[in-house]
Design a protein around this motif. Structure first.
Motif, PDB file in Angstrom:
ATOM      1  N   LEU A 125      -4.469   0.168  -4.844  1.00 42.42           N
ATOM      2  CA  LEU A 125      -5.307   0.875  -3.872  1.00 42.42           C
ATOM      3  C   LEU A 125      -4.528   2.020  -3.221  1.00 42.42           C
ATOM      4  O   LEU A 125      -5.071   3.110  -3.010  1.00 42.42           O
ATOM      5  N   GLY A 126      -3.259   1.786  -2.909  1.00 41.23           N
ATOM      6  CA  GLY A 126      -2.426   2.850  -2.361  1.00 41.23           C
ATOM      7  C   GLY A 126      -2.262   3.989  -3.344  1.00 41.23           C
ATOM      8  O   GLY A 126      -2.324   5.172  -2.971  1.00 41.23           O
ATOM      9  N   PHE A 127      -2.056   3.647  -4.605  1.00 40.43           N
ATOM     10  CA  PHE A 127      -1.948   4.668  -5.659  1.00 40.43           C
ATOM     11  C   PHE A 127      -3.226   5.489  -5.721  1.00 40.43           C
ATOM     12  O   PHE A 127      -3.197   6.719  -5.833  1.00 40.43           O
ATOM     13  N   LEU A 128      -4.378   4.808  -5.658  1.00 38.23           N
ATOM     14  CA  LEU A 128      -5.660   5.489  -5.760  1.00 38.23           C
ATOM     15  C   LEU A 128      -5.876   6.457  -4.599  1.00 38.23           C
ATOM     16  O   LEU A 128      -6.360   7.582  -4.798  1.00 38.23           O
TER      17      LEU A 128
ATOM     18  N   PHE B 156       0.833  -1.197   0.000  1.00 37.69           N
ATOM     19  CA  PHE B 156       0.000   0.000   0.000  1.00 37.69           C
ATOM     20  C   PHE B 156       0.873   1.256   0.000  1.00 37.69           C
ATOM     21  O   PHE B 156       0.636   2.197  -0.768  1.00 37.69           O
ATOM     22  N   GLY B 157       1.891   1.273   0.856  1.00 34.38           N
ATOM     23  CA  GLY B 157       2.805   2.410   0.912  1.00 34.38           C
ATOM     24  C   GLY B 157       3.548   2.615  -0.393  1.00 34.38           C
ATOM     25  O   GLY B 157       3.814   3.755  -0.798  1.00 34.38           O
ATOM     26  N   SER B 158       3.877   1.525  -1.078  1.00 39.71           N
ATOM     27  CA  SER B 158       4.549   1.631  -2.372  1.00 39.71           C
ATOM     28  C   SER B 158       3.652   2.332  -3.384  1.00 39.71           C
ATOM     29  O   SER B 158       4.095   3.198  -4.138  1.00 39.71           O
ATOM     30  N   GLY B 159       2.375   1.943  -3.402  1.00 39.26           N
ATOM     31  CA  GLY B 159       1.433   2.578  -4.327  1.00 39.26           C
ATOM     32  C   GLY B 159       1.261   4.056  -4.043  1.00 39.26           C
ATOM     33  O   GLY B 159       1.192   4.880  -4.963  1.00 39.26           O
ATOM     34  N   VAL B 160       1.200   4.404  -2.752  1.00 39.72           N
ATOM     35  CA  VAL B 160       1.071   5.810  -2.355  1.00 39.72           C
ATOM     36  C   VAL B 160       2.262   6.618  -2.859  1.00 39.72           C
ATOM     37  O   VAL B 160       2.112   7.710  -3.428  1.00 39.72           O
TER      38      VAL B 160
ATOM     39  N   ALA C 284       2.791 -11.376   0.298  1.00 43.36           N
ATOM     40  CA  ALA C 284       1.428 -11.170  -0.196  1.00 43.36           C
ATOM     41  C   ALA C 284       1.183 -11.821  -1.548  1.00 43.36           C
ATOM     42  O   ALA C 284       0.031 -12.073  -1.922  1.00 43.36           O
ATOM     43  N   HIS C 285       2.245 -12.061  -2.318  1.00 39.70           N
ATOM     44  CA  HIS C 285       2.163 -12.732  -3.615  1.00 39.70           C
ATOM     45  C   HIS C 285       1.153 -12.056  -4.551  1.00 39.70           C
ATOM     46  O   HIS C 285       1.290 -10.895  -4.880  1.00 39.70           O
ATOM     47  N   ASN C 286       0.115 -12.785  -4.952  1.00 41.58           N
ATOM     48  CA  ASN C 286      -0.784 -12.304  -5.997  1.00 41.58           C
ATOM     49  C   ASN C 286      -1.607 -11.088  -5.603  1.00 41.58           C
ATOM     50  O   ASN C 286      -2.199 -10.433  -6.468  1.00 41.58           O
ATOM     51  N   PHE C 287      -1.691 -10.776  -4.320  1.00 36.97           N
ATOM     52  CA  PHE C 287      -2.471  -9.621  -3.881  1.00 36.97           C
ATOM     53  C   PHE C 287      -1.645  -8.325  -3.879  1.00 36.97           C
ATOM     54  O   PHE C 287      -2.196  -7.253  -3.656  1.00 36.97           O
ATOM     55  N   THR C 288      -0.340  -8.452  -4.108  1.00 40.81           N
ATOM     56  CA  THR C 288       0.533  -7.281  -4.040  1.00 40.81           C
ATOM     57  C   THR C 288       0.099  -6.197  -5.018  1.00 40.81           C
ATOM     58  O   THR C 288       0.027  -5.018  -4.678  1.00 40.81           O
ATOM     59  N   GLY C 289      -0.169  -6.586  -6.257  1.00 46.30           N
ATOM     60  CA  GLY C 289      -0.549  -5.607  -7.277  1.00 46.30           C
ATOM     61  C   GLY C 289      -1.825  -4.860  -6.926  1.00 46.30           C
ATOM     62  O   GLY C 289      -1.886  -3.632  -7.055  1.00 46.30           O
ATOM     63  N   LEU C 290      -2.822  -5.574  -6.453  1.00 49.23           N
ATOM     64  CA  LEU C 290      -4.099  -4.945  -6.113  1.00 49.23           C
ATOM     65  C   LEU C 290      -3.933  -3.963  -4.958  1.00 49.23           C
ATOM     66  O   LEU C 290      -4.459  -2.841  -5.002  1.00 49.23           O
ATOM     67  N   ILE C 291      -3.198  -4.367  -3.937  1.00 52.84           N
ATOM     68  CA  ILE C 291      -2.997  -3.494  -2.768  1.00 52.84           C
ATOM     69  C   ILE C 291      -2.199  -2.255  -3.163  1.00 52.84           C
ATOM     70  O   ILE C 291      -2.481  -1.143  -2.708  1.00 52.84           O
TER      71      ILE C 291
END
Length: 265
Positions: free
Chosen positions: A252-255, A43-47, A242-249
């Motif tokens: 969400l951080g980006f959003l 999440f922090g990465s996306g932010v 987190a594996h396959n959920f990493t991209g989605l999370i």
């Protein structure tokens, strides 16, 4: 009461850096599930990625055009990558990992040192320098964001705070498993927090008299270094658990960061 702008820059750098200490305390003293740590890291990465794209690089381009922005961006990434490579050779490759990687790395480094029985902490300095390497570019961003109108970019502060929290949490959890004492861990991150405030202050004071091209290149250098840090350290830790959920999370951080940036307009 109106405070000097340089003092405000230092204050917000300190605030964003405090998340490192808060995260470290949580990671060391509480049993946080590794999946939760990985999710927060993603999440922090996306932010951060959103903030770099929508705030930092856009501002750099408007100030200095494509040439200064591109050169600074690639230069920052290259400088971070080289420094990170050197630190990895001295025992700080897994400084953000929350599992047993730090423990294994510390044992490997110590076993290769003749004086290991005397010091017992051969990669401690590398860990400290690595923490600085990761934290300083982010903090400089806050000071640079104040050069335009004297007001801090709250989007940048929130983004860096949200990304610093999992960094401190994950790293401290790994340090604990590697046998680091609570005094070592908390003093390390408290020191990084203070240096974060100073970096933000210097980011404003040093570059306030420079041309737009220099400021733009410096902003881009920070952006490139932070993006390289995300790719080299944060995303791998998140994906490892987190594996396959990493991209989605991460999305969400980006959003969240995107929404915050639009609310601030």
């Amino acid at each position: 009461m109106n405070f000097p702008t340089w003092a405000v820059a230092g204050f917000w750098g300190l605030v964003s850096g405090s998340a490192l200490l808060i995260g470290a305390a949580i990671g060391y003293f509480l049993q946080v599930p590794q999946r939760l740590v990985a999710a927060i890291m993603a999440f922090g990465s996306g932010v951060l990625i959103s903030t770099l794209s929508l705030e930092l690089m856009e501002e750099a381009y408007e100030k200095g055009g494509f040439d200064a922005t591109a050169i600074g961006f690639v230069g920052g990434a290259a400088a971070y990558t080289f420094a990170n490579w050197l630190l990895a050779r001295h025992g700080a490759k897994h400084r953000k990992r929350s599992g047993d990687q730090q423990k294994q790395e510390r044992a490997s480094v110590n076993s290769g040192q003749k004086e290991a029985t005397d010091s017992g902490d051969d990669n401690g300095m590398a860990l400290a320098i690595g923490a600085l390497l990761d934290g300083i570019p982010e903090s400089i961003v806050i000071g640079l964001s104040m050069l335009a109108g004297g007001a801090v970019s709250m989007v940048a502060v929130v983004a860096i705070f949200l990304s610093n929290l999992p960094e401190g949490l994950s790293s401290a959890a790994g340090m604990k498993k590697a046998g680091r004492t609570p005094q070592y861990v908390l003093l390390l991150w408290a020191g990084i927090m203070v240096i974060s405030g100073l970096s933000s202050l210097l980011g404003y004071t040093i570059f306030s008299g420079f041309s737009d091209n220099v400021v733009a290149a410096t902003m881009a250098v920070s952006a490139g270094a932070v993006l390289a840090m995300i790719a080299d350290t944060m995303i791998p830790e998140a994906f490892d658990v987190a594996h396959n959920f990493t991209g989605l999370i991460t999305v969400l951080g980006f959003l969240v960061s995107f929404v915050l940036s639009k609310m601030g307009e």
